[in-house]
Design a protein around this motif. Structure first.
Motif, PDB file in Angstrom:
ATOM      1  N   PHE A 176       0.883  -1.164   0.000  1.00 36.73           N
ATOM      2  CA  PHE A 176       0.000   0.000   0.000  1.00 36.73           C
ATOM      3  C   PHE A 176       0.923   1.216   0.000  1.00 36.73           C
ATOM      4  CE2 PHE A 176      -2.537  -2.955   2.799  1.00 36.73           C
ATOM      5  CZ  PHE A 176      -3.565  -3.178   1.907  1.00 36.73           C
ATOM      6  N   THR A 177       0.687   2.175  -0.905  1.00 40.32           N
ATOM      7  CA  THR A 177       1.496   3.386  -0.939  1.00 40.32           C
ATOM      8  C   THR A 177       0.574   4.596  -0.917  1.00 40.32           C
ATOM      9  OG1 THR A 177       3.178   2.246  -2.241  1.00 40.32           O
ATOM     10  CG2 THR A 177       3.291   4.635  -2.172  1.00 40.32           C
ATOM     11  N   PRO A 178       0.678   5.445   0.111  1.00 36.11           N
ATOM     12  CA  PRO A 178       1.446   5.254   1.329  1.00 36.11           C
ATOM     13  C   PRO A 178       0.818   4.154   2.186  1.00 36.11           C
ATOM     14  CG  PRO A 178       0.103   7.224   1.541  1.00 36.11           C
ATOM     15  CD  PRO A 178      -0.096   6.699   0.133  1.00 36.11           C
ATOM     16  N   SER A 179       1.448   3.846   3.309  1.00 35.07           N
ATOM     17  CA  SER A 179       0.941   2.760   4.143  1.00 35.07           C
ATOM     18  C   SER A 179       0.443   3.243   5.503  1.00 35.07           C
ATOM     19  CB  SER A 179       2.036   1.704   4.349  1.00 35.07           C
ATOM     20  OG  SER A 179       3.147   2.272   5.010  1.00 35.07           O
ATOM     21  N   ARG A 180       0.445   4.541   5.738  1.00 37.48           N
ATOM     22  CA  ARG A 180      -0.028   5.102   7.015  1.00 37.48           C
ATOM     23  C   ARG A 180      -0.942   6.282   6.722  1.00 37.48           C
ATOM     24  NH1 ARG A 180       1.936   5.199  12.547  1.00 37.48           N
ATOM     25  NH2 ARG A 180       1.434   7.203  13.514  1.00 37.48           N
ATOM     26  N   TYR A 181      -2.093   6.305   7.404  1.00 36.55           N
ATOM     27  CA  TYR A 181      -3.104   7.332   7.169  1.00 36.55           C
ATOM     28  C   TYR A 181      -3.614   7.829   8.513  1.00 36.55           C
ATOM     29  CZ  TYR A 181      -2.917   4.298   3.128  1.00 36.55           C
ATOM     30  OH  TYR A 181      -2.461   3.514   2.100  1.00 36.55           O
ATOM     31  N   CYS A 232      -3.965  -6.563   3.523  1.00 34.30           N
ATOM     32  CA  CYS A 232      -4.610  -7.173   2.372  1.00 34.30           C
ATOM     33  C   CYS A 232      -4.954  -8.584   2.817  1.00 34.30           C
ATOM     34  CB  CYS A 232      -3.702  -7.205   1.155  1.00 34.30           C
ATOM     35  SG  CYS A 232      -4.513  -8.005  -0.264  1.00 34.30           S
ATOM     36  N   GLY A 233      -6.229  -8.938   2.738  1.00 29.50           N
ATOM     37  CA  GLY A 233      -6.693 -10.229   3.231  1.00 29.50           C
ATOM     38  C   GLY A 233      -6.501 -11.390   2.273  1.00 29.50           C
ATOM     39  N   MET A 234      -5.917 -11.151   1.122  1.00 31.71           N
ATOM     40  CA  MET A 234      -5.689 -12.236   0.172  1.00 31.71           C
ATOM     41  C   MET A 234      -4.577 -13.139   0.688  1.00 31.71           C
ATOM     42  SD  MET A 234      -8.080 -11.380  -1.820  1.00 31.71           S
ATOM     43  CE  MET A 234      -7.892 -12.675  -3.018  1.00 31.71           C
ATOM     44  N   SER A 235      -4.701 -14.408   0.434  1.00 33.46           N
ATOM     45  CA  SER A 235      -3.740 -15.393   0.925  1.00 33.46           C
ATOM     46  C   SER A 235      -2.311 -15.039   0.517  1.00 33.46           C
ATOM     47  CB  SER A 235      -4.105 -16.775   0.379  1.00 33.46           C
ATOM     48  OG  SER A 235      -3.195 -17.734   0.837  1.00 33.46           O
ATOM     49  N   GLY A 236      -1.421 -14.973   1.512  1.00 32.77           N
ATOM     50  CA  GLY A 236      -0.017 -14.716   1.269  1.00 32.77           C
ATOM     51  C   GLY A 236       0.375 -13.248   1.203  1.00 32.77           C
ATOM     52  N   HIS A 237      -0.582 -12.327   1.185  1.00 33.44           N
ATOM     53  CA  HIS A 237      -0.254 -10.921   0.999  1.00 33.44           C
ATOM     54  C   HIS A 237       0.285 -10.263   2.265  1.00 33.44           C
ATOM     55  CE1 HIS A 237      -2.565 -10.378  -3.016  1.00 33.44           C
ATOM     56  NE2 HIS A 237      -2.041 -11.586  -2.891  1.00 33.44           N
ATOM     57  N   PHE A 283      -8.401  -4.044   0.912  1.00 28.80           N
ATOM     58  CA  PHE A 283      -7.992  -3.000   1.839  1.00 28.80           C
ATOM     59  C   PHE A 283      -8.847  -3.252   3.058  1.00 28.80           C
ATOM     60  CE2 PHE A 283      -7.948   1.258   3.678  1.00 28.80           C
ATOM     61  CZ  PHE A 283      -6.652   1.697   3.445  1.00 28.80           C
ATOM     62  N   VAL A 284      -8.258  -3.893   4.067  1.00 30.75           N
ATOM     63  CA  VAL A 284      -8.996  -4.342   5.244  1.00 30.75           C
ATOM     64  C   VAL A 284      -8.518  -3.561   6.455  1.00 30.75           C
ATOM     65  CG1 VAL A 284      -9.577  -6.300   6.733  1.00 30.75           C
ATOM     66  CG2 VAL A 284      -9.161  -6.677   4.287  1.00 30.75           C
ATOM     67  N   MET A 312       2.165  -6.706   2.820  1.00 36.15           N
ATOM     68  CA  MET A 312       1.103  -5.789   2.435  1.00 36.15           C
ATOM     69  C   MET A 312       0.268  -5.424   3.658  1.00 36.15           C
ATOM     70  SD  MET A 312      -1.172  -6.014  -0.971  1.00 36.15           S
ATOM     71  CE  MET A 312      -1.923  -4.534  -1.628  1.00 36.15           C
ATOM     72  N   VAL A 313       0.839  -4.520   4.470  1.00 38.15           N
ATOM     73  CA  VAL A 313       0.208  -4.067   5.706  1.00 38.15           C
ATOM     74  C   VAL A 313       0.367  -2.556   5.824  1.00 38.15           C
ATOM     75  CG1 VAL A 313       0.571  -6.249   6.932  1.00 38.15           C
ATOM     76  CG2 VAL A 313       2.302  -4.461   7.068  1.00 38.15           C
ATOM     77  N   GLY A 314      -0.464  -1.953   6.647  1.00 38.42           N
ATOM     78  CA  GLY A 314      -0.395  -0.515   6.880  1.00 38.42           C
ATOM     79  C   GLY A 314      -1.034  -0.167   8.203  1.00 38.42           C
TER      80      GLY A 314
END
Length: 133
Positions: free
Chosen positions: A37-42, A114-119, A64-65, A124-126
């Motif tokens: 995720f870009t950016p990863s902090r909001y 991201c809730g997709m398997s392996g992400h 985007f969870v 893929m976190v923020g």
């Protein structure tokens, strides 16, 4: 020349938005790629109406969870984590979406994944920082 200028302006905008000011916003602009995720902090205001503008430049489906406060999916997102989801959206490769959601009422730092398997495993976190306004 115009193309180079446009690229420089877009990169500058991304860099500045990634730095963040820490001030709450009513809008989240996120670019999704494989696997970030870009950016990863909001930063948003508690209970505020938030507009999410998401673009997906990756090759596989992404989520985007936003997790509930004080929950962390750990090393991977699985079915057990679904009860701790505050809000989510799925986005297909090459797609863009603009949606509105209500920010959590309680101030704190919320995990985004991201809730997709392996992400999650791929990084893929923020974070969604919710503050009183």
């Amino acid at each position: 020349m115009k193309k180079k200028l446009l690229i420089v302006l877009l990169l500058t905008t991304l860099i500045l938005s990634a730095c963040g000011t820490g001030k709450p916003s009513t809008e989240i602009n996120v670019a999704m790629t494989d696997f970030a995720f870009t950016p990863s902090r909001y930063t948003v205001s508690a209970g505020g109406q938030i507009t999410l503008n998401a673009t997906h430049d990756g090759l596989v489906e992404h989520d985007f969870v936003i997790m509930k406060l004080n929950t962390d999916v750990g090393g991977h997102f699985n079915e057990d984590d679904l009860v701790n989801v505050h809000w989510q959206i799925k986005i297909q490769p090459g797609d863009s979406q603009t949606v509105t959601f209500t920010a959590p009422d309680q101030p704190g730092t919320y995990q985004i994944v991201c809730g997709m398997s392996g992400h999650v495993e791929a990084g893929m976190v923020g974070q969604l920082v919710v503050v009183n306004q």
